[in-house]
Design a protein around this motif. Structure first.
Motif, mmCIF file in Angstrom:
data_model
loop_
_atom_site.group_PDB
_atom_site.id
_atom_site.type_symbol
_atom_site.label_atom_id
_atom_site.label_comp_id
_atom_site.label_asym_id
_atom_site.label_seq_id
_atom_site.Cartn_x
_atom_site.Cartn_y
_atom_site.Cartn_z
ATOM 1 N N MET A 1 0.843 -1.173 0.000
ATOM 2 C CA MET A 1 0.000 0.000 0.000
ATOM 3 C C MET A 1 0.896 1.246 0.000
ATOM 4 S SD MET A 1 -3.137 0.720 2.551
ATOM 5 C CE MET A 1 -2.769 2.022 3.671
ATOM 6 N N SER A 2 0.663 2.147 -0.905
ATOM 7 C CA SER A 2 1.513 3.335 -0.988
ATOM 8 C C SER A 2 0.964 4.452 -0.107
ATOM 9 C CB SER A 2 1.629 3.807 -2.434
ATOM 10 O OG SER A 2 0.368 4.238 -2.892
ATOM 11 N N LYS A 3 1.872 5.194 0.471
ATOM 12 C CA LYS A 3 1.510 6.334 1.308
ATOM 13 C C LYS A 3 1.206 7.528 0.429
ATOM 14 C CE LYS A 3 4.169 5.989 5.531
ATOM 15 N NZ LYS A 3 5.279 6.570 6.246
ATOM 16 N N ARG A 4 0.215 8.293 0.834
ATOM 17 C CA ARG A 4 -0.028 9.561 0.158
ATOM 18 C C ARG A 4 0.990 10.562 0.670
ATOM 19 N NH1 ARG A 4 -5.843 11.869 -0.252
ATOM 20 N NH2 ARG A 4 -4.498 13.421 -1.177
ATOM 21 N N LEU A 5 1.381 11.451 -0.210
ATOM 22 C CA LEU A 5 2.349 12.473 0.169
ATOM 23 C C LEU A 5 1.714 13.435 1.154
ATOM 24 C CD1 LEU A 5 5.203 13.536 -0.394
ATOM 25 C CD2 LEU A 5 4.221 14.936 -2.201
ATOM 26 N N ASP A 6 2.393 13.693 2.244
ATOM 27 C CA ASP A 6 1.922 14.645 3.244
ATOM 28 C C ASP A 6 1.662 15.985 2.557
ATOM 29 O OD1 ASP A 6 2.344 16.859 5.314
ATOM 30 O OD2 ASP A 6 2.327 15.073 6.587
ATOM 31 N N THR A 7 0.530 16.579 2.861
ATOM 32 C CA THR A 7 0.145 17.831 2.203
ATOM 33 C C THR A 7 1.170 18.939 2.411
ATOM 34 O OG1 THR A 7 -1.226 18.402 4.108
ATOM 35 C CG2 THR A 7 -2.327 17.350 2.242
ATOM 36 N N ARG A 8 1.899 18.902 3.513
ATOM 37 C CA ARG A 8 2.925 19.925 3.744
ATOM 38 C C ARG A 8 4.083 19.795 2.768
ATOM 39 N NH1 ARG A 8 3.227 18.628 10.050
ATOM 40 N NH2 ARG A 8 3.004 16.596 9.078
ATOM 41 N N LEU A 9 4.269 18.596 2.240
ATOM 42 C CA LEU A 9 5.349 18.375 1.289
ATOM 43 C C LEU A 9 4.934 18.617 -0.158
ATOM 44 C CD1 LEU A 9 6.973 15.162 2.794
ATOM 45 C CD2 LEU A 9 7.685 17.539 3.072
ATOM 46 N N THR A 10 3.636 18.633 -0.423
ATOM 47 C CA THR A 10 3.147 18.824 -1.788
ATOM 48 C C THR A 10 3.657 20.129 -2.387
ATOM 49 O OG1 THR A 10 1.173 17.553 -1.249
ATOM 50 C CG2 THR A 10 1.085 18.893 -3.230
ATOM 51 N N ALA A 11 3.570 21.214 -1.620
ATOM 52 C CA ALA A 11 4.040 22.515 -2.117
ATOM 53 C C ALA A 11 5.547 22.510 -2.325
ATOM 54 C CB ALA A 11 3.639 23.628 -1.153
ATOM 55 N N VAL A 12 6.249 21.791 -1.483
ATOM 56 C CA VAL A 12 7.707 21.704 -1.608
ATOM 57 C C VAL A 12 8.078 20.980 -2.898
ATOM 58 C CG1 VAL A 12 9.800 20.702 -0.603
ATOM 59 C CG2 VAL A 12 8.117 21.811 0.879
ATOM 60 N N VAL A 13 7.463 19.841 -3.150
ATOM 61 C CA VAL A 13 7.753 19.064 -4.360
ATOM 62 C C VAL A 13 7.388 19.880 -5.596
ATOM 63 C CG1 VAL A 13 7.101 16.992 -5.672
ATOM 64 C CG2 VAL A 13 7.590 16.823 -3.222
ATOM 65 N N TYR A 14 6.263 20.563 -5.566
ATOM 66 C CA TYR A 14 5.865 21.409 -6.689
ATOM 67 C C TYR A 14 6.897 22.509 -6.926
ATOM 68 C CZ TYR A 14 3.320 24.720 -9.558
ATOM 69 O OH TYR A 14 2.967 25.585 -10.564
ATOM 70 N N THR A 15 7.333 23.150 -5.858
ATOM 71 C CA THR A 15 8.339 24.209 -5.961
ATOM 72 C C THR A 15 9.624 23.669 -6.566
ATOM 73 O OG1 THR A 15 7.411 25.405 -4.086
ATOM 74 C CG2 THR A 15 9.708 25.879 -4.635
ATOM 75 N N LEU A 16 10.062 22.514 -6.116
ATOM 76 C CA LEU A 16 11.295 21.925 -6.637
ATOM 77 C C LEU A 16 11.170 21.590 -8.120
ATOM 78 C CD1 LEU A 16 12.267 19.567 -3.691
ATOM 79 C CD2 LEU A 16 13.375 21.713 -4.342
ATOM 80 N N LYS A 17 10.052 20.998 -8.496
ATOM 81 C CA LYS A 17 9.880 20.576 -9.887
ATOM 82 C C LYS A 17 9.723 21.758 -10.838
ATOM 83 C CE LYS A 17 8.191 15.934 -9.129
ATOM 84 N NZ LYS A 17 7.108 14.971 -9.351
ATOM 85 N N THR A 18 9.140 22.849 -10.373
ATOM 86 C CA THR A 18 8.913 23.992 -11.256
ATOM 87 C C THR A 18 10.052 25.004 -11.225
ATOM 88 O OG1 THR A 18 7.593 25.102 -9.559
ATOM 89 C CG2 THR A 18 6.402 23.813 -11.207
ATOM 90 N N ASN A 19 10.922 24.914 -10.240
ATOM 91 C CA ASN A 19 12.045 25.845 -10.107
ATOM 92 C C ASN A 19 13.339 25.084 -9.895
ATOM 93 O OD1 ASN A 19 10.359 28.324 -10.021
ATOM 94 N ND2 ASN A 19 9.626 27.412 -8.121
ATOM 95 N N ILE A 20 13.640 24.172 -10.796
ATOM 96 C CA ILE A 20 14.776 23.272 -10.616
ATOM 97 C C ILE A 20 16.114 24.004 -10.581
ATOM 98 C CG2 ILE A 20 15.132 22.666 -13.059
ATOM 99 C CD1 ILE A 20 15.202 20.262 -10.086
ATOM 100 N N ALA A 21 16.211 25.130 -11.260
ATOM 101 C CA ALA A 21 17.484 25.852 -11.320
ATOM 102 C C ALA A 21 17.745 26.703 -10.082
ATOM 103 C CB ALA A 21 17.532 26.733 -12.568
ATOM 104 N N THR A 22 16.738 26.893 -9.258
ATOM 105 C CA THR A 22 16.887 27.707 -8.055
ATOM 106 C C THR A 22 17.739 26.976 -7.027
ATOM 107 O OG1 THR A 22 14.715 28.674 -8.436
ATOM 108 C CG2 THR A 22 15.613 28.907 -6.222
ATOM 109 N N ASN A 23 18.569 27.730 -6.316
ATOM 110 C CA ASN A 23 19.399 27.147 -5.267
ATOM 111 C C ASN A 23 18.567 27.038 -3.984
ATOM 112 O OD1 ASN A 23 21.494 26.177 -3.776
ATOM 113 N ND2 ASN A 23 22.552 28.137 -3.604
#
Length: 118
Positions: A1-23
């Motif tokens: 059974m797979s875990k759903r991503l914690d909602t607090r991490l959803t924004a983080v993952v989105y930020t990382l994927k959309t701003n990959i060049a950012t430090n």
């Protein structure tokens, strides 16, 4: 059974994927998740199976691979678009992950698309 991503991490993952060049720093990512740095690192590893820095590196290498194989973008620009200021550091990391330099992989891929007929 797979875990759903914690909602607090959803924004983080989105930020990382959309701003990959950012430090990104652990501190800035923890702020996005509204967590302390230590809570963020534990939750991130629990849900994504790796550290934030390893996740960022993986995303950057995947993006770089796509650019190397599917575009003629110069390697220096690929490095920049994937968050590397130092091309040598990018090439070292890419070589470690994919076991060949970006240039060599691109050449090999292009040769496979256009085989020479003898």
């Amino acid at each position: 059974m797979s875990k759903r991503l914690d909602t607090r991490l959803t924004a983080v993952v989105y930020t990382l994927k959309t701003n990959i060049a950012t430090n990104h720093t652990v501190k800035s990512l923890a702020e996005i998740a509204c967590l302390s740095e230590s809570q963020f690192k534990v939750l991130f590893k629990e849900h994504l199976g790796c550290t934030p820095n390893a996740y960022i590196t993986d995303l950057r290498m995947q993006a770089a691979l796509g650019l190397i194989l599917n575009t003629d973008t110069p390697i220096t620009i690929v490095a920049e678009r994937c968050g590397y200021d130092n091309v040598s550091a990018f090439i070292r990391r890419f070589s470690t992950v994919y076991h060949q330099t970006p240039y060599r992989l691109r050449c090999h891929n292009q040769n496979m698309k256009h085989p020479t007929i003898s």
